[in-house]
Enzyme design. Sequence first.
Site, PDB file in Angstrom:
ATOM      1  N   ASP A   1      77.221 -13.440  56.773  1.00 16.62           N
ATOM      2  CA  ASP A   1      77.916 -14.517  56.085  1.00 16.62           C
ATOM      3  C   ASP A   1      77.313 -14.715  54.694  1.00 16.62           C
ATOM      4  O   ASP A   1      76.092 -14.816  54.542  1.00 16.62           O
ATOM      5  CB  ASP A   1      77.776 -15.801  56.909  1.00 16.62           C
ATOM      6  CG  ASP A   1      78.632 -16.939  56.390  1.00 16.62           C
ATOM      7  OD1 ASP A   1      79.675 -16.666  55.780  1.00 16.62           O
ATOM      8  OD2 ASP A   1      78.258 -18.111  56.628  1.00 16.62           O
TER       9      ASP A   1
ATOM     10  N   HIS B   1      86.224 -21.411  54.877  1.00 17.15           N
ATOM     11  CA  HIS B   1      84.819 -21.780  55.065  1.00 17.15           C
ATOM     12  C   HIS B   1      84.706 -23.302  55.129  1.00 17.15           C
ATOM     13  O   HIS B   1      85.609 -24.024  54.746  1.00 17.15           O
ATOM     14  CB  HIS B   1      83.981 -21.238  53.905  1.00 17.15           C
ATOM     15  CG  HIS B   1      83.733 -19.767  53.989  1.00 17.15           C
ATOM     16  ND1 HIS B   1      82.476 -19.221  53.927  1.00 17.15           N
ATOM     17  CD2 HIS B   1      84.586 -18.720  54.140  1.00 17.15           C
ATOM     18  CE1 HIS B   1      82.561 -17.903  54.031  1.00 17.15           C
ATOM     19  NE2 HIS B   1      83.834 -17.577  54.159  1.00 17.15           N
ATOM     20  N   GLY B   2      83.546 -23.782  55.614  1.00 12.66           N
ATOM     21  CA  GLY B   2      83.328 -25.225  55.697  1.00 12.66           C
ATOM     22  C   GLY B   2      84.195 -25.884  56.739  1.00 12.66           C
ATOM     23  O   GLY B   2      84.704 -26.987  56.534  1.00 12.66           O
TER      24      GLY B   2
ATOM     25  N   THR C   1      77.571 -26.018  60.158  1.00  9.16           N
ATOM     26  CA  THR C   1      76.847 -27.294  60.105  1.00  9.16           C
ATOM     27  C   THR C   1      76.850 -28.012  61.448  1.00  9.16           C
ATOM     28  O   THR C   1      75.802 -28.471  61.927  1.00  9.16           O
ATOM     29  CB  THR C   1      77.465 -28.208  59.036  1.00  9.16           C
ATOM     30  OG1 THR C   1      77.357 -27.570  57.762  1.00  9.16           O
ATOM     31  CG2 THR C   1      76.730 -29.540  58.975  1.00  9.16           C
TER      32      THR C   1
ATOM     33  N   ASP D   1      79.668 -12.202  48.928  1.00 10.29           N
ATOM     34  CA  ASP D   1      80.067 -13.414  48.219  1.00 10.29           C
ATOM     35  C   ASP D   1      79.658 -13.325  46.756  1.00 10.29           C
ATOM     36  O   ASP D   1      78.533 -13.622  46.384  1.00 10.29           O
ATOM     37  CB  ASP D   1      79.434 -14.631  48.879  1.00 10.29           C
ATOM     38  CG  ASP D   1      79.859 -15.945  48.209  1.00 10.29           C
ATOM     39  OD1 ASP D   1      80.671 -15.885  47.259  1.00 10.29           O
ATOM     40  OD2 ASP D   1      79.386 -17.007  48.641  1.00 10.29           O
TER      41      ASP D   1
ATOM     42  N   GLY E   1      78.721 -28.081  54.551  1.00  6.05           N
ATOM     43  CA  GLY E   1      77.928 -29.280  54.793  1.00  6.05           C
ATOM     44  C   GLY E   1      78.701 -30.296  55.600  1.00  6.05           C
ATOM     45  O   GLY E   1      79.800 -30.037  56.107  1.00  6.05           O
TER      46      GLY E   1
END
Length: 279
Positions: free
Chosen positions: A81, A203-204, A228, A103, A175
């Site tokens: 990742d 993502h996230g 997270t 990335d 986050g």
Amino acid sequence: MLVSLGEILNIAEKGSFAIPAFNVYNMETVMGVLKAAEETKAPIIMQVYPRLMKEEAGYFLSPVIVAAAKKATVPVCFHLDHGPSELETTRSIRYGATGIMLDGSTLPFEENIALTKRVVEVCSYAGIQVEGELGHVGTTNDDSMDEFTTADDAKRFIEETGVSCLAVAVGTAHGRYKKPPKLDIDRIKEIRKATNNAALVLHGGSGVGEDEVKKAVAAGIRKMNFATDICYSFLDTCLEELNKPDRAIAIDNFMKKPIEAVKEFCITKIKLVGADGKA
């Protein structure tokens, strides 16, 4: 069964759902994720942050992931990742990864294309597919999240790099959110149309509302990341166990409830993205 990124994305595309990609950090999180996948009969991705590959942790964690994937009765991809450079991507391949994310989203557009294309070529020699990122997916601490991916840029990026899937910036961040984000669903649809239905990645994923997730998957998201909230489910349970006067002293016994907490969290996300029963 251990499968490639390309293979697991094909399963998602054929079934019109998203593969849940769970970040793992130690043997216990690997066990929790695998138990969830087996119980729900879902294809999954276990992925590792690049700092673990850059440090010695990746050397010890990678064999655990590979062993778990080979033992599994469901498809499991072992994925890097947010790999920022060829150091992490090369080391991940050596350690047994079957998917790589490069990335380069913080680089200028042309540099992102050049670096991603080079990594795609190298990975192709090992039969490994690559995820790229276009439009920086920042953190919940950022002042704003306005570097959204455009359909035209996504089309050119995929065509020139040859990535198998693309992480797009459409309103999420890494986050814990203060409030659930509002995703740009129309933008996801536009990118899918412009890129001939390319596999898109969100993502996230931790903390995104259920309705938003379902809309995103229906619009074309085929891989969704969760990290997270795995950490919170594991650590919160560890803290609860530590505060018990009769807590287990043997570490293997102590870890049973944190493993179960990770499993239960993953089951909710597997079902949310529609991956249950798809293995």
